[in-house]
Design an enzyme around this catalytic site. Structure first.
Site, PDB file in Angstrom:
ATOM      1  CB  CYS A  89      -0.898  -0.006   1.232  1.00 20.99           C
ATOM      2  SG  CYS A  89      -2.009   1.419   1.350  1.00 20.99           S
ATOM      3  CG  HIS A 131      -5.681  -2.029  -1.552  1.00 22.46           C
ATOM      4  ND1 HIS A 131      -4.728  -2.630  -0.771  1.00 22.46           N
ATOM      5  CD2 HIS A 131      -5.403  -0.698  -1.520  1.00 22.46           C
ATOM      6  CE1 HIS A 131      -3.900  -1.715  -0.293  1.00 22.46           C
ATOM      7  NE2 HIS A 131      -4.290  -0.524  -0.732  1.00 22.46           N
ATOM      8  CD  GLU A 132      -6.929   1.671  -4.218  1.00 19.07           C
ATOM      9  OE1 GLU A 132      -7.072   2.671  -3.494  1.00 19.07           O
ATOM     10  OE2 GLU A 132      -5.823   1.115  -4.362  1.00 19.07           O
ATOM     11  CG  HIS A 135      -7.346   2.872   0.906  1.00 17.37           C
ATOM     12  ND1 HIS A 135      -6.575   3.214   1.995  1.00 17.37           N
ATOM     13  CD2 HIS A 135      -6.503   2.246   0.036  1.00 17.37           C
ATOM     14  CE1 HIS A 135      -5.332   2.809   1.805  1.00 17.37           C
ATOM     15  NE2 HIS A 135      -5.260   2.206   0.623  1.00 17.37           N
TER      16      HIS A 135
END
Length: 163
Positions: A89, A131-132, A135
């Site tokens: 990351c 993953h995004e 976030h």
């Protein structure tokens, strides 16, 4: 527009859930340009708005030279059995850990015109979508690590030169 600096682990914006984008205005258009400029650098698969200090639901991606963005993305579907894949990351530099991710994922959102955007795929794209969106929900990938791996990651973070 501009390549924006990446916020690092410990910055509160990375732990806060992002607000939905209510209206497309000049600020949102500028955000998209900055996300696209920032993700276009080599070695970057995705950048979420919180990583550049903006608490809105938006991210950009750069998968095999295909660069784009999604506003108000929602992870709608995943498929297959989660398996461990190497993951890093930009907000936690120099760390790389095996993270459980589904092999296929779909995100639904919109573009700057308000038109629906559907991104779906496997491999690196599936990993980046998961993953995004993490976030945007205020979660870093290290939260998905096993307790033992998380302990190692936290030690490496505390010992890093950037922390």
């Amino acid at each position: 527009m501009a390549v924006r600096p990446i916020r690092l682990f410990g910055d509160p914006v990375l732990r806060a859930p992002s607000a939905p984008i209510e209206a497309i205005d000049d600020g949102v258009r500028s955000l998209v340009h900055d996300l696209l400029d920032t993700v276009a650098l080599p070695g970057r698969a995705g950048v979420a708005a919180p990583q550049i200090g903006v608490g809105l639901r938006a991210f950009s991606y750069n998968i095999d030279g295909d660069i784009g963005y999604v506003l108000n993305p929602v992870l709608t579907d995943v498929a297959g059995e989660p398996h461990l894949v190497g993951e890093g990351c930009l907000s936690v530099p120099d760390l790389w850990h095996d993270t459980a991710r589904y092999p296929w994922a779909r995100v639904v959102g919109m573009d700057l015109t308000g038109a629906e955007v559907v991104l779906e795929g496997e491999g690196l794209l599936a990993q980046a979508l998961q993953h995004e969106t993490d976030h945007l929900d205020g979660m870093l990938y290290i939260s998905r690590l096993s307790p033992e791996e998380r302990k190692i990651a936290m030690r490496r973070i505390r010992e890093s030169s950037w922390f």
